[in-house]
Scaffold this motif. Structure first.
Motif: not given
Length: 300
Positions: A74-75, A77-80, A135-137, A259-265
């Motif tokens: 998650a960390v 992924a947030a950076e990327r 996808l997770r990272n 599949a895609w990140p659950a918090d995607s906007r």
């Protein structure tokens, strides 16, 4: 807990050896040992069973290993995703297993490209298990995954296609003329063990089967009579004449999902997913039409 501590623990838990973990982390072993001991004291649990011969994970350690991987992904992924959001040219990265869902992928890309709002899509073809990791990272924005082989927990998903599985054998094998076989029969084949695919940390599970990393390597081993394999039925078209294919009715069905990140906007992700759902809807309608035509032909 700090991300530094989680990285230290994951390295030790995966290597099960302080020396190798320290080498992997490019640090000395004593401070690594102290960091793990400090983590255990703060959590109030034992994470590792240590003997003079081996290190093993406790139940608490196994839980932390699983959760630490998710947290570190998650960390990362947030950076990327933050860096990509600032890119001059918007685009999507789609990860999928090489050779799987090829027809679906081609139709999806063509249909999405026809959308006036479409952005550029970079396709990353991976080995087994890698699309989920990307996808997770945060290396990928969306992925085509395959249950039950991939884990979709934590993602938003839409089912696109479900299919049965087959066993692939060397041509001329005694089971090749059977109309179907069971999973028990496949697992009991003494001369054709199932292959072993790498785990997330790069190690292989124990077992008699050969270690494999890609589809080409696997099919050659089958041709040589060194292995058999359970595969989705759609991969039948990629096999050669020196392979025999037999349905396995009791093997778990394989469902292809987007599949895609659950918090995607992301509007681009939403548009791509909407295109995939529309394609699946059209495919279902065509199957229904063919079924109705067959029923009508039978009645006449």
């Amino acid at each position: 807990m700090e991300t530094r501590e989680l990285r230290y623990f994951v390295a030790v838990a995966e290597e099960l050896h302080f020396g190798r973990a320290a080498q992997r982390l490019a640090m000395a072993q004593p401070p690594l040992s102290r960091a793990i001991q400090q983590l255990e004291r703060r959590l109030g649990v034992v994470l590792l069973h240590r003997t003079t011969r081996a290190i093993t994970l406790t139940e608490a350690g196994s839980v932390l290993l699983r959760e630490a991987r998710i947290a570190l992904d998650a960390v990362e992924a947030a950076e990327r995703r933050t860096r990509r959001a600032a890119a001059d040219r918007p685009g999507l990265v789609l990860a999928t297993k090489a050779g799987a869902s090829s027809d679906l992928l081609s139709k999806l890309l063509d249909a999405y490209a026809a959308d006036p709002c479409a952005v550029a899509v970079e396709v990353v073809l991976c080995g087994p298990g890698e699309p989920e990791t990307l996808l997770r990272n945060g290396s990928a924005d969306v992925a085509l995954l395959h249950r039950p082989y991939d884990t979709t927990a934590g993602f938003d998903t839409e089912d696109l296609h479900t299919e049965q599985q087959i066993v692939v054998l060397p041509a001329g094998h005694p089971l090749a003329d059977r109309p179907h076989v069971s999973m028990a029969e496949v697992n009991a084949l003494p001369d054709l063990p199932l292959p072993r695919w790498p785990r997330r940390d790069g190690s292989y599970p124990p077992g008699p089967g050969p270690q494999v990393r890609d589809h080409t390597q696997l099919t050659q081993l089958i041709t040589l009579g060194r292995a058999c394999a359970i595969m989705p039925e759609s991969l039948r078209a990629r096999l050669r004449d020196d392979h025999a294919i037999v349905p396995v009715p009791d093997a778990p069905p394989v469902t292809t999902v987007i599949a895609w990140p659950a918090d995607s906007r992301s509007k681009a992700i939403a548009d791509l997913v909407r295109t995939a759902i529309h394609l699946q809807s059209e495919r279902g309608s065509r199957r229904l039409d063919r079924s109705v035509d067959r029923d009508a032909a039978v009645r006449t």
